[in-house]
Design a protein around this motif. Structure first.
Motif, mmCIF file in Angstrom:
data_model
loop_
_atom_site.group_PDB
_atom_site.id
_atom_site.type_symbol
_atom_site.label_atom_id
_atom_site.label_comp_id
_atom_site.label_asym_id
_atom_site.label_seq_id
_atom_site.Cartn_x
_atom_site.Cartn_y
_atom_site.Cartn_z
ATOM 1 N N ILE A 197 -3.126 -6.184 -8.743
ATOM 2 C CA ILE A 197 -2.185 -5.062 -8.844
ATOM 3 C C ILE A 197 -2.097 -4.587 -10.301
ATOM 4 C CG2 ILE A 197 0.064 -4.135 -8.158
ATOM 5 C CD1 ILE A 197 0.372 -6.439 -6.188
ATOM 6 N N LEU B 182 -10.465 -5.859 -3.202
ATOM 7 C CA LEU B 182 -9.038 -5.566 -3.265
ATOM 8 C C LEU B 182 -8.773 -4.478 -4.318
ATOM 9 C CD1 LEU B 182 -6.628 -6.795 -1.791
ATOM 10 C CD2 LEU B 182 -6.389 -8.452 -3.648
ATOM 11 N N THR C 152 1.888 6.491 -7.116
ATOM 12 C CA THR C 152 0.822 7.401 -7.562
ATOM 13 C C THR C 152 1.336 8.838 -7.600
ATOM 14 O OG1 THR C 152 -0.795 5.959 -6.504
ATOM 15 C CG2 THR C 152 -1.546 8.160 -7.083
ATOM 16 N N ARG D 203 0.826 -1.216 0.000
ATOM 17 C CA ARG D 203 0.000 0.000 0.000
ATOM 18 C C ARG D 203 0.863 1.271 0.000
ATOM 19 N NH1 ARG D 203 -2.431 -4.114 1.243
ATOM 20 N NH2 ARG D 203 -4.644 -4.449 0.836
ATOM 21 N N TRP E 141 3.725 9.069 -10.599
ATOM 22 C CA TRP E 141 2.983 9.058 -11.867
ATOM 23 C C TRP E 141 2.253 10.377 -12.074
ATOM 24 C CZ3 TRP E 141 0.337 3.570 -11.294
ATOM 25 C CH2 TRP E 141 1.248 2.578 -11.682
ATOM 26 N N ASP E 142 1.576 10.855 -11.022
ATOM 27 C CA ASP E 142 0.801 12.086 -11.160
ATOM 28 C C ASP E 142 1.701 13.284 -11.451
ATOM 29 O OD1 ASP E 142 -1.421 10.557 -10.808
ATOM 30 O OD2 ASP E 142 -1.836 11.190 -8.753
ATOM 31 N N LEU F 124 -5.950 4.058 -3.256
ATOM 32 C CA LEU F 124 -4.546 4.476 -3.119
ATOM 33 C C LEU F 124 -4.065 5.204 -4.372
ATOM 34 C CD1 LEU F 124 -3.258 1.214 -1.449
ATOM 35 C CD2 LEU F 124 -3.306 3.472 -0.375
ATOM 36 N N PHE F 125 -4.545 4.794 -5.537
ATOM 37 C CA PHE F 125 -4.197 5.458 -6.796
ATOM 38 C C PHE F 125 -4.930 6.797 -6.953
ATOM 39 C CE2 PHE F 125 -2.945 1.349 -9.283
ATOM 40 C CZ PHE F 125 -1.626 1.514 -8.911
ATOM 41 N N GLY F 126 -5.869 7.084 -6.066
ATOM 42 C CA GLY F 126 -6.597 8.355 -6.128
ATOM 43 C C GLY F 126 -7.637 8.435 -7.218
ATOM 44 N N GLU G 133 -3.640 -1.060 -12.102
ATOM 45 C CA GLU G 133 -2.793 -0.193 -12.940
ATOM 46 C C GLU G 133 -3.477 0.104 -14.274
ATOM 47 O OE1 GLU G 133 1.462 -0.791 -12.767
ATOM 48 O OE2 GLU G 133 1.684 -0.177 -14.860
ATOM 49 N N TYR H 249 4.876 -6.227 -9.298
ATOM 50 C CA TYR H 249 3.468 -6.507 -8.982
ATOM 51 C C TYR H 249 3.345 -7.627 -7.957
ATOM 52 C CZ TYR H 249 2.579 -4.032 -13.406
ATOM 53 O OH TYR H 249 2.520 -3.118 -14.426
ATOM 54 N N LYS I 55 -5.899 2.802 -13.701
ATOM 55 C CA LYS I 55 -5.168 4.062 -13.485
ATOM 56 C C LYS I 55 -4.752 4.669 -14.831
ATOM 57 C CE LYS I 55 -2.514 7.106 -11.165
ATOM 58 N NZ LYS I 55 -3.163 8.294 -10.574
ATOM 59 N N GLU J 7 -9.605 -1.071 -3.038
ATOM 60 C CA GLU J 7 -8.576 -0.577 -2.107
ATOM 61 C C GLU J 7 -7.428 0.058 -2.881
ATOM 62 O OE1 GLU J 7 -6.901 -3.063 1.013
ATOM 63 O OE2 GLU J 7 -8.799 -4.174 1.049
ATOM 64 N N TYR J 8 -6.948 -0.643 -3.924
ATOM 65 C CA TYR J 8 -5.834 -0.125 -4.713
ATOM 66 C C TYR J 8 -6.239 1.138 -5.480
ATOM 67 C CZ TYR J 8 -3.818 -4.758 -3.748
ATOM 68 O OH TYR J 8 -3.353 -5.883 -3.129
ATOM 69 N N LEU K 192 2.243 1.737 -3.414
ATOM 70 C CA LEU K 192 1.209 2.230 -4.335
ATOM 71 C C LEU K 192 0.999 3.735 -4.163
ATOM 72 C CD1 LEU K 192 -1.462 -0.634 -4.235
ATOM 73 C CD2 LEU K 192 0.069 -0.070 -6.120
ATOM 74 N N LYS K 193 1.046 4.196 -2.914
ATOM 75 C CA LYS K 193 0.881 5.636 -2.654
ATOM 76 C C LYS K 193 2.026 6.423 -3.293
ATOM 77 C CE LYS K 193 -1.016 5.539 1.884
ATOM 78 N NZ LYS K 193 -0.747 5.900 3.286
#
Lengths: 365, 365
Positions: free
Chosen positions: B46, B164, A289, A282, A292-293, B171-173, B50, A302, B53, B167-168, A285-286
């Motif tokens: 995972i 799941l 992100t 987690r 990427w952003d 985290l990816f917003g 992506e 993965y 995203k 949740e990801y 992943l934060k």
């Protein structure tokens, strides 16, 4: 057909040749080519000169070392054959032999013309005198006054256009890259006027001991009759264009990079997000992100719980320059580790300055 | 086949569909698509997260207005059919009917299921209750405890993975862009897990009076069995991916630009080199060489003596923003005219500051 009478375009894509492939020489049946063409009725030699300017621009940009563009004109070739005494039904086959002059010495080509194709020896010798000529605008002018060659109207037309071409090439600032070369024939039947072919000059700096013989890396010419052949009404659209051999150039760039010790990277990833601990998916992943952003090319494995060694080895193998490492200790302290993969140096930075620090490092490299 | 077991790639190119084209709806048999796929064995959801995203990033970047990505899982669809009482041999055909829910109201889809496909009305009604559900992670949790749906192990597996996934996505917003939607079926047989489809939400700002119904602009999902079908040894390579409908998006971008009065330019030319006088070809060639060598996209007519009006009209038609004009007077004074095509304003500048001045203007626009 549509009504389009003028266009200018480039295209990169797959093309095919009919002949059998010769894999050793890098001559595939299916290959990738970059084409540029100008179609339409315009004042003489302006689009032709632009094609040569583009060829120079591309080859200079690729930094493959010194190059030379050989230029000739199909009308000069045919005129030369005529005044040398080649029977008209032998024009094409003699042209094919002449096309081998970049790979074979004149003596061998002459032998093929005489022994295999039945050309009179004195005719071959006359051709021999011409095909060993190359130079600039002064050669064009000299040949325009050549007692034998100037008997051919066709050759004079070609020479007149070449003179104009060289004037424009001088204005474009590329005349020193162009060599008028009477040995250039180009195999394809459809050329009708100016023809050209770019060859790389040996640059011993990276070519190593074995001389690279890659043949031409770009070529083209004027083909004024081809479109009409495909138009049901036979409408004529004059054309001029060039092709860049993408595979051949790739091969050279790769050799050059190998010789200079540069690695060929297969991915563009700039940053890898890693962890030495279990249950940090987690958190990774934060972080990814955020990267990427911010437009940073980032990657991670993965896996919920990858091994640190696996992550390190992946970065070294793929030459990802930077690694971000997050673990329990770092999380507790609000920091993050930044590792340079090549030097293996690690620094600890504040978690919130991560993106700024990476952007700084990437802009410096 | 090769031994590649893991890969991540994108590709833009032509693809083909087997069914007959419906030109009106922009469904061509040959069309252009941008694909992104991740293949290989990894920890659950995972790579799937992506893909979503990436879909968000692309659709946000294109600025097509608000969008929503509907998400479902094939195992939830099949589990739902089973617990609702659909006979197993009717799964595919009922799935096809369900796939029409984005274009038809539930009543019509229900009618098709019952009247045409012979489904028992009470079975259809049970499906009806589910397919009208959509929401976020809370709906996933609610359905995991649904007395009927939770009887299916398949559905529970799908719901577990969706939990799941959400949740990801959080985290990816991007969780607020995703809607778990039980009506989503996706026509293609090869999907085995998560499926998704992006739809644009009406943005009345540029859509005009007629509502745009373009269907989905991007879609994809997990297809774990497809690679094995093409491998002679039947080796399995799990995959997840997405496709972006390039033609549909082009069509929308064009409509948007038209609505906002923006012109769609077909060329990138920044500067046009013109002359009002005869015999100025050489001077134009010199100027265009300077511009090209400075990396400026410049163009001129391939004519010795073009008319000034022709040159002006060409610039206005193609929206070339700047025009450089050279004539006798300018040449004598060592100056040049720079014209803004849109405002028709002309200024006279020093010949030697031409490139700098153009670069300044282009960087400001």
């Amino acid at each position: 057909m549509n009504k389009l009478k003028k266009m200018k375009r480039y295209q990169v894509g797959k093309v095919w040749r009919r002949e059998s492939p010769a894999l050793v020489q890098g001559r595939y049946r299916e290959f990738c080519q970059c084409d540029f063409d100008i179609a339409g009725e315009f004042d003489p030699m302006i689009p032709d000169a632009e094609c040569l300017k583009i060829m120079c621009e591309i080859l200079s940009g690729l930094q493959l070392g010194d190059f030379l563009i050989k230029v000739n004109d199909r009308r000069v070739v045919d005129g030369m054959f005529a005044v040398c005494g080649v029977p008209e039904d032998k024009f094409r086959t003699i042209c094919t032999s002449m096309d081998k002059l970049d790979k074979m010495p004149w003596e061998d080509v002459r032998h093929e013309m005489v022994a295999k194709k039945g050309l009179a020896p004195e005719v071959a010798d006359r051709i021999g005198e011409y095909v060993q000529c190359h130079g600039g605008i002064s050669l064009v002018e000299k040949l325009s006054k050549d007692p034998r060659l100037s008997q051919s109207q066709l050759a004079l037309q070609g020479l007149g256009d070449l003179k104009l071409l060289f004037e424009y090439l001088t204005l474009f600032g590329i005349a020193e890259k162009i060599s008028f070369d009477l040995s250039l024939a180009r195999g394809l039947d459809y050329y009708t006027g100016v023809i050209y072919e770019a060859v790389l000059l040996q640059s011993p700096g990276w070519a190593g001991k074995e001389a690279l013989n890659v043949g031409s890396v770009a070529a083209g010419g004027r083909y004024d009759g081809l479109v009409a052949q495909f138009d049901p009404k036979g409408h004529n659209v004059p054309c001029v264009g060039l092709s860049i051999g993408v595979e051949r150039i790739f091969c050279l760039v790769e050799q050059k990079m190998k010789a200079s010790g540069e690695k060929v990277r297969t991915i563009e990833t700039q940053v890898f997000v890693a962890t030495p601990q279990r249950n940090f998916l987690r958190e990774r992943l934060k972080i990814i992100t955020e990267l990427w952003d911010a437009g940073i090319k980032a990657e991670m494995l993965y896996k919920n719980n990858p091994k640190l060694l696996t992550q390190l080895l992946y970065c070294e193998k793929t030459d990802i320059p930077l690694m971000v490492i997050i673990g329990e200790q770092e999380q507790k302290e609000g920091v993050i580790k930044l590792r340079s993969v090549a030097s293996r140096e690690e620094v600890t930075i504040n978690r919130e300055s991560l993106v700024a620090e990476i952007q700084k490092r990437l802009s410096e490299s």
